[in-house]
Design a protein around this motif. Structure first.
Motif, PDB file in Angstrom:
ATOM      1  N   VAL A 167       0.841  -1.194   0.000  1.00 14.90           N
ATOM      2  CA  VAL A 167       0.000   0.000   0.000  1.00 14.90           C
ATOM      3  C   VAL A 167       0.881   1.250   0.000  1.00 14.90           C
ATOM      4  CG1 VAL A 167      -1.887  -1.145   1.230  1.00 14.90           C
ATOM      5  CG2 VAL A 167      -0.102   0.018   2.534  1.00 14.90           C
ATOM      6  N   THR A 168       0.266   2.376  -0.283  1.00 17.84           N
ATOM      7  CA  THR A 168       1.006   3.643  -0.231  1.00 17.84           C
ATOM      8  C   THR A 168       1.329   4.002   1.213  1.00 17.84           C
ATOM      9  OG1 THR A 168      -1.070   4.886  -0.158  1.00 17.84           O
ATOM     10  CG2 THR A 168      -0.094   4.510  -2.320  1.00 17.84           C
ATOM     11  N   ASN A 169       2.442   4.697   1.380  1.00 11.88           N
ATOM     12  CA  ASN A 169       2.862   5.143   2.708  1.00 11.88           C
ATOM     13  C   ASN A 169       3.463   6.533   2.558  1.00 11.88           C
ATOM     14  OD1 ASN A 169       4.827   5.582   4.997  1.00 11.88           O
ATOM     15  ND2 ASN A 169       4.007   3.598   5.646  1.00 11.88           N
ATOM     16  N   PRO A 170       2.940   7.541   3.273  1.00 15.10           N
ATOM     17  CA  PRO A 170       3.434   8.906   3.086  1.00 15.10           C
ATOM     18  C   PRO A 170       4.899   9.092   3.465  1.00 15.10           C
ATOM     19  CG  PRO A 170       1.972   8.749   4.993  1.00 15.10           C
ATOM     20  CD  PRO A 170       1.861   7.463   4.263  1.00 15.10           C
ATOM     21  N   ALA A 171       5.410   8.238   4.314  1.00 12.25           N
ATOM     22  CA  ALA A 171       6.801   8.386   4.751  1.00 12.25           C
ATOM     23  C   ALA A 171       7.771   7.604   3.873  1.00 12.25           C
ATOM     24  CB  ALA A 171       6.945   7.928   6.203  1.00 12.25           C
ATOM     25  N   THR A 172       7.355   6.422   3.424  1.00  9.07           N
ATOM     26  CA  THR A 172       8.266   5.548   2.675  1.00  9.07           C
ATOM     27  C   THR A 172       7.770   5.244   1.265  1.00  9.07           C
ATOM     28  OG1 THR A 172       7.169   3.578   3.562  1.00  9.07           O
ATOM     29  CG2 THR A 172       9.046   4.447   4.800  1.00  9.07           C
ATOM     30  N   PHE A 173       6.770   5.971   0.783  1.00 10.12           N
ATOM     31  CA  PHE A 173       6.159   5.774  -0.535  1.00 10.12           C
ATOM     32  C   PHE A 173       5.299   4.518  -0.570  1.00 10.12           C
ATOM     33  CE2 PHE A 173       9.871   8.425  -1.587  1.00 10.12           C
ATOM     34  CZ  PHE A 173       9.205   9.495  -2.167  1.00 10.12           C
ATOM     35  N   VAL A 174       5.877   3.356  -0.255  1.00  8.49           N
ATOM     36  CA  VAL A 174       5.098   2.125  -0.187  1.00  8.49           C
ATOM     37  C   VAL A 174       5.382   1.441   1.141  1.00  8.49           C
ATOM     38  CG1 VAL A 174       5.000   1.719  -2.678  1.00  8.49           C
ATOM     39  CG2 VAL A 174       6.917   0.821  -1.361  1.00  8.49           C
ATOM     40  N   GLY A 175       4.457   0.595   1.554  1.00  6.04           N
ATOM     41  CA  GLY A 175       4.628  -0.123   2.806  1.00  6.04           C
ATOM     42  C   GLY A 175       3.790  -1.376   2.802  1.00  6.04           C
TER      43      GLY A 175
END
Length: 438
Positions: free
Chosen positions: A144-152
């Motif tokens: 999924v998208t993650n605002p800190a790491t782009f994806v997670g």
């Protein structure tokens, strides 16, 4: 024959999501009465024509349908971003398809494919595999998208994620046991489990939320739905508007992106299916590439964004599909989908995700043939593979792989190993990134 039909059914089930995703994307830019239903019909008709042409004329097991990524470029960049009327954008798609056909008949596309080195061809196959696996993990909610790491990592306890993991294990076990039609059985068993347990993994809920399978209520005999002819879409393309000087860059971008997207996809699929000879050539290449361009032209006339070869065809190839009958089966099923589209809705994305992941893993096999200890071969191959999933684009992976290959060979004093065609290609690609990127 049964194997080819089974392979076609597997490919169709794996890519049937486009019947609902493409109308959702394009309806953001195309506003017409009963737009979703008309766009769904246009999608099915374009996919049927493209797949039938590929199977009957080119005799390859590669299915075609309106391309993901290209539809988003059409809707959000061209129509909504540049304020180009959707009719004019369809005209640009038609012209780009015409250019495909002309270059294919002249043998230019085949010459370009022959100029691409073997290491990049193996990397294209592996990169498409990584891209397929990424698509599967994304559609299942595992990545999924993650605002800190782009994806997670997604929530593995969510219904979609654990259903996909279940399907991955079941399908993998069936493949290990060499069960015929393992991927198809995996998709059907996973979908059946989702329906029986009433898991909220099906599209169509309020405000775009997922829901449990709603059943076939309201449809004739439970599974039939009357098709809606795309009367407000068919023949609405504006060729004159697309040829205006200010829009030539749009036409060129459509052409360039789809050229390398489709060429990379077709080369990777041909590699996977065992069609390429020792020199990296494929039989009936002119017809193969011409049918790809013809499908794009027809799709524009019907009223949808660029129709192109689908990497999901690899799932059918994984089931043993090797002839045009596989693609013909897909085309016929898309025609049936005009009436039986509620059945396609019974296959959630979480059920097709395992097939994408498994096929992606299988397509990585060819990377063992890359000379990794030779930097001028290994680094461009690595960039080709890694950039496809990370940029969500086959075209970007192929483009940057070609550019880096030509540059490293030239700067490393080994420029004579590179075809002159590849140097021209690398310069054109570099020019696109410099002058035509948004």
């Amino acid at each position: 024959m049964p194997r080819e039909i089974r392979a076609g059914l597997t490919t169709f089930l794996t890519m049937s999501y486009i019947l609902f995703v493409n109308p959702q994307v394009l309806s953001a830019a195309i506003s017409i009465p009963n737009g979703f239903a008309q766009l769904l019909s246009a999608t099915a008709i374009a996919a049927a024509f493209g797949s039938l042409a590929m199977g009957l004329v080119a005799r390859y097991p590669f299915a075609q349908a309106p391309g993901m990524g290209l539809n988003a470029f059409f809707a959000f960049t061209v129509v909504l971003g540049l304020k180009v009327p959707w009719q004019t954008a369809l005209g640009a798609v038609f012209i780009s398809g015409l250019l495909f056909v002309l270059l294919s008949l002249l043998g230019a596309r085949q010459a370009i494919v022959q100029a691409i080195p073997q290491s990049i061809k193996f990397a294209i196959t592996g990169g498409i595999g990584a891209f397929l696996a990424f698509l599967g993990l994304k559609s299942a909610g595992i990545v999924v998208t993650n605002p800190a790491t782009f994806v997670g990592l997604g929530n593995l306890t969510s219904p979609g994620a654990w259903l996909a993991l279940f399907g991955l294990l079941v399908t993998g076990a069936l493949m290990v046991r060499r069960v015929t039609g393992a991927m198809l059985w995996g998709i059907l068993l996973t979908s059946l489990l989702a329906i029986v347990l009433r898991l909220p993994v099906f599209a169509g809920g309020p405000e775009g939320a997922l829901q449990a399978f709603p059943g076939f209520q309201g449809q004739l005999l439970g599974i039939f739905g009357a098709p809606v002819w795309p009367v407000d879409l068919m023949g609405q393309l504006d060729l004159a508007g697309a040829l205006q000087m200010g829009l030539l860059s749009v036409v060129f971008t459509f052409f360039f992106v789809d050229f390398f997207d489709a060429t990379g996809t077709l080369t990777g699929l041909a590699q996977k299916a065992g069609y390429l000879d020792q020199s990296g050539n494929m039989p009936r290449a002119r017809r193969l590439f011409a049918m790809d361009g013809l499908a794009a032209m027809f799709g524009a006339v019907v009223g949808t964004s660029t129709t192109t070869a689908y990497i999901e065809s690899a799932s059918g190839i994984g089931e043993g599909g090797r002839t045009g009958l596989t693609a013909v089966t897909v085309g016929v099923l898309f025609l049936f989908a005009l009436l039986l589209w509620p059945l396609a809705a019974a296959i959630p994305a979480a059920a097709t995700a395992p097939a994408l992941i498994l096929v992606g893993a299988l397509m990585m096999e060819g990377v063992k043939n890359i000379e990794w200890d030779e930097l001028t071969e290994g680094l461009p191959a690595f960039l080709t593979i890694i950039l496809m999933p990370l940029t969500f684009s086959i075209a970007n992976g192929v483009s940057l792989g070609v550019i880096s290959y030509a540059a490293l060979k030239l700067l490393g004093g080994r420029g004579r190993e590179v075809s002159p065609i590849l140097y021209v290609l690398a310069l054109l690609l570099l020019g696109r990134y410099i002058w035509l990127m948004e």
